[in-house]
Design a protein around this motif. Sequence first.
Motif, PDB file in Angstrom:
ATOM      1  N   PHE A  53       8.901  -4.448  15.927  1.00  0.00           N
ATOM      2  CA  PHE A  53       7.487  -4.804  16.025  1.00  0.00           C
ATOM      3  C   PHE A  53       6.641  -3.596  15.648  1.00  0.00           C
ATOM      4  O   PHE A  53       7.146  -2.464  15.538  1.00  0.00           O
ATOM      5  CB  PHE A  53       7.128  -5.249  17.450  1.00  0.00           C
ATOM      6  CG  PHE A  53       7.403  -4.192  18.482  1.00  0.00           C
ATOM      7  CD1 PHE A  53       6.476  -3.195  18.782  1.00  0.00           C
ATOM      8  CD2 PHE A  53       8.631  -4.174  19.162  1.00  0.00           C
ATOM      9  CE1 PHE A  53       6.759  -2.213  19.711  1.00  0.00           C
ATOM     10  CE2 PHE A  53       8.909  -3.184  20.100  1.00  0.00           C
ATOM     11  CZ  PHE A  53       7.973  -2.201  20.373  1.00  0.00           C
ATOM     12  N   ILE A  54       5.350  -3.841  15.483  1.00  0.00           N
ATOM     13  CA  ILE A  54       4.369  -2.778  15.292  1.00  0.00           C
ATOM     14  C   ILE A  54       3.197  -3.055  16.225  1.00  0.00           C
ATOM     15  O   ILE A  54       2.755  -4.201  16.337  1.00  0.00           O
ATOM     16  CB  ILE A  54       3.884  -2.707  13.829  1.00  0.00           C
ATOM     17  CG1 ILE A  54       4.926  -1.998  12.956  1.00  0.00           C
ATOM     18  CG2 ILE A  54       2.545  -1.965  13.718  1.00  0.00           C
ATOM     19  CD1 ILE A  54       4.535  -1.904  11.491  1.00  0.00           C
ATOM     20  N   ILE A  55       2.714  -2.014  16.920  1.00  0.00           N
ATOM     21  CA  ILE A  55       1.504  -2.139  17.732  1.00  0.00           C
ATOM     22  C   ILE A  55       0.373  -1.404  17.029  1.00  0.00           C
ATOM     23  O   ILE A  55       0.510  -0.230  16.668  1.00  0.00           O
ATOM     24  CB  ILE A  55       1.674  -1.537  19.141  1.00  0.00           C
ATOM     25  CG1 ILE A  55       2.787  -2.229  19.909  1.00  0.00           C
ATOM     26  CG2 ILE A  55       0.380  -1.654  19.923  1.00  0.00           C
ATOM     27  CD1 ILE A  55       2.921  -1.753  21.344  1.00  0.00           C
ATOM     28  N   LEU A  56      -0.746  -2.090  16.847  1.00  0.00           N
ATOM     29  CA  LEU A  56      -1.937  -1.493  16.251  1.00  0.00           C
ATOM     30  C   LEU A  56      -2.966  -1.243  17.345  1.00  0.00           C
ATOM     31  O   LEU A  56      -3.309  -2.153  18.101  1.00  0.00           O
ATOM     32  CB  LEU A  56      -2.517  -2.420  15.185  1.00  0.00           C
ATOM     33  CG  LEU A  56      -1.565  -2.806  14.044  1.00  0.00           C
ATOM     34  CD1 LEU A  56      -2.248  -3.811  13.115  1.00  0.00           C
ATOM     35  CD2 LEU A  56      -1.117  -1.576  13.266  1.00  0.00           C
ATOM     36  N   PHE A 114      10.349   2.704  27.443  1.00  0.00           N
ATOM     37  CA  PHE A 114      10.770   1.678  26.486  1.00  0.00           C
ATOM     38  C   PHE A 114      10.631   2.146  25.034  1.00  0.00           C
ATOM     39  O   PHE A 114      10.799   1.341  24.110  1.00  0.00           O
ATOM     40  CB  PHE A 114       9.963   0.389  26.707  1.00  0.00           C
ATOM     41  CG  PHE A 114      10.300  -0.316  27.986  1.00  0.00           C
ATOM     42  CD1 PHE A 114      11.481  -1.034  28.114  1.00  0.00           C
ATOM     43  CD2 PHE A 114       9.449  -0.248  29.076  1.00  0.00           C
ATOM     44  CE1 PHE A 114      11.797  -1.683  29.293  1.00  0.00           C
ATOM     45  CE2 PHE A 114       9.752  -0.900  30.275  1.00  0.00           C
ATOM     46  CZ  PHE A 114      10.933  -1.616  30.387  1.00  0.00           C
ATOM     47  N   ASP A 115      10.316   3.433  24.849  1.00  0.00           N
ATOM     48  CA  ASP A 115      10.208   4.026  23.510  1.00  0.00           C
ATOM     49  C   ASP A 115       9.221   3.238  22.634  1.00  0.00           C
ATOM     50  O   ASP A 115       9.543   2.820  21.515  1.00  0.00           O
ATOM     51  CB  ASP A 115      11.595   4.074  22.847  1.00  0.00           C
ATOM     52  CG  ASP A 115      11.593   4.921  21.580  1.00  0.00           C
ATOM     53  OD1 ASP A 115      10.724   5.811  21.457  1.00  0.00           O
ATOM     54  OD2 ASP A 115      12.441   4.681  20.698  1.00  0.00           O
ATOM     55  N   ILE A 116       8.029   3.065  23.162  1.00  0.00           N
ATOM     56  CA  ILE A 116       6.968   2.335  22.454  1.00  0.00           C
ATOM     57  C   ILE A 116       6.013   3.348  21.830  1.00  0.00           C
ATOM     58  O   ILE A 116       5.418   4.172  22.526  1.00  0.00           O
ATOM     59  CB  ILE A 116       6.200   1.418  23.416  1.00  0.00           C
ATOM     60  CG1 ILE A 116       7.149   0.397  24.057  1.00  0.00           C
ATOM     61  CG2 ILE A 116       5.059   0.701  22.692  1.00  0.00           C
ATOM     62  CD1 ILE A 116       6.541  -0.368  25.211  1.00  0.00           C
ATOM     63  N   THR A 117       5.865   3.295  20.514  1.00  0.00           N
ATOM     64  CA  THR A 117       5.000   4.243  19.797  1.00  0.00           C
ATOM     65  C   THR A 117       3.998   3.482  18.939  1.00  0.00           C
ATOM     66  O   THR A 117       4.293   3.134  17.793  1.00  0.00           O
ATOM     67  CB  THR A 117       5.838   5.186  18.913  1.00  0.00           C
ATOM     68  OG1 THR A 117       6.672   4.397  18.050  1.00  0.00           O
ATOM     69  CG2 THR A 117       6.714   6.092  19.765  1.00  0.00           C
ATOM     70  N   PRO A 118       2.819   3.196  19.479  1.00  0.00           N
ATOM     71  CA  PRO A 118       1.804   2.455  18.726  1.00  0.00           C
ATOM     72  C   PRO A 118       1.287   3.232  17.514  1.00  0.00           C
ATOM     73  O   PRO A 118       1.414   4.459  17.430  1.00  0.00           O
ATOM     74  CB  PRO A 118       0.682   2.250  19.756  1.00  0.00           C
ATOM     75  CG  PRO A 118       1.328   2.447  21.087  1.00  0.00           C
ATOM     76  CD  PRO A 118       2.393   3.477  20.858  1.00  0.00           C
ATOM     77  N   HIS A 119       0.700   2.500  16.581  1.00  0.00           N
ATOM     78  CA  HIS A 119      -0.042   3.106  15.470  1.00  0.00           C
ATOM     79  C   HIS A 119      -1.477   3.292  15.946  1.00  0.00           C
ATOM     80  O   HIS A 119      -2.245   2.329  16.009  1.00  0.00           O
ATOM     81  CB  HIS A 119      -0.010   2.196  14.243  1.00  0.00           C
ATOM     82  CG  HIS A 119       1.333   2.089  13.598  1.00  0.00           C
ATOM     83  ND1 HIS A 119       1.497   1.844  12.256  1.00  0.00           N
ATOM     84  CD2 HIS A 119       2.595   2.196  14.105  1.00  0.00           C
ATOM     85  CE1 HIS A 119       2.779   1.800  11.960  1.00  0.00           C
ATOM     86  NE2 HIS A 119       3.468   2.013  13.077  1.00  0.00           N
TER      87      HIS A 119
END
Length: 427
Positions: A53-56, A114-119
């Motif tokens: 996935f990608i988070i913006l 959870f290793d979440i790295t948003p843009h």
Amino acid sequence: MFNNCLNIPDMSPILDEYFFNSRCIWVNGPVIVGAGPSGLAVAAGLKQQGVPFIILERANCIASLWQNRTYNRLKLHLPKQFCQLPDFPFPSNFPEYPTKYQFINYLESYAKHFDITPHFNETVQSAKFDETFGLWRVKTVSSSGSGSVEYICRWLVVATGENAEKVVPDFEGLQEFEGHVSHASDYKSGESYRGKRVLVVGCGNSGMEVSVDLCNHNAKPSMVVRSSVHVLPREVLGKSTFQLAVLMMKWLPLWLVDKILLILARLILGNVEKYGLKRPPIGPLQLKNSEGKTPVLDIGALQKIRSGEIKVVPGIRRFFQGRVELVNGKNLDIDSVILATGYRSNVPSWLKENELFSEDGIPKNPFPNGWKGKAGLYAVGFTKRGLSGASLDAVSVAHDIAKTWKEETRQKRKSIASRHRRCISHF
């Protein structure tokens, strides 16, 4: 349009735009708009199931509402067990009502776990479903100066929430006032208001807490109460009022729980109407369910109202230089105005869709049925039930996307294997 072996869309017409328009990026999974608690919860659920996935995020950090637009003394209004995100409890050493800074720390730990790295610094300008290709086209612009990007994806998760933009009413004569005017989202503490006469417009939880904070810094707040409001004690005999309500609703009808809550409020807080806080005709839980209006949980404001430290005044007729005229004809001399007038969704400004969301940017179907739309569109964080409601929707969304993604991935692998076997048979 589709390659018969791989069953994936022919991207060449879209990829042509990479060379002649903005950058174009194919996302093998959902695009999540918003890196607040709702977006993080969806991302964590997808991560656990192996879905890319990608988070913006338009801001430069996660949970920008909490980090940039809340006052210093803010604490969670509900006990921490009702505010934690899926699969990650609060630390045991956190108090029952964590502070703003503890909650931000919790969210940062959640993203790291959870290793979440948003843009970051990417603002979504538009998101539209392309009927021809059966894909979402999400166009963004970067605030860091790196230009615009178009993301192409099968699924779009709207996680910008109910509080994306501040509400600033248009009061007559406000331009003539000439004093300092700000929204509660810009308020940090009452330190700069010492000795000043401050008009706080709004009597929700924010308006009440800002008024208390102003008192604690020796300011002189007057709080505008334009309509009826339910004020409940935050705790009953040392137990959370919200927790008590949740427990009672397992066994009793909502109308009876409301009646019990109002009786308890009267016993603990007394008759609040004599201080200008008129109660609505329907109970607090029914009002929350039908209109999304959250009852005020008292954390000391009522005591200051009783003592006269916080002055309750009716609605505003208009502003003049250095003063305000109220609807009862009285005038107040004031130095500053703080607008505790709430927030709203910004979804209609960028999402080109009119089936899942209403004109005010909230899903048309009430909780728990407002999380899924058509063509791979999802909504999280619009339940009007706080973090617990957002968490429930996040789990549903992540599960639903993962199920489809895994099935499609399995079919693609079968097609590739079949094609590979056919190729080998030619030799």
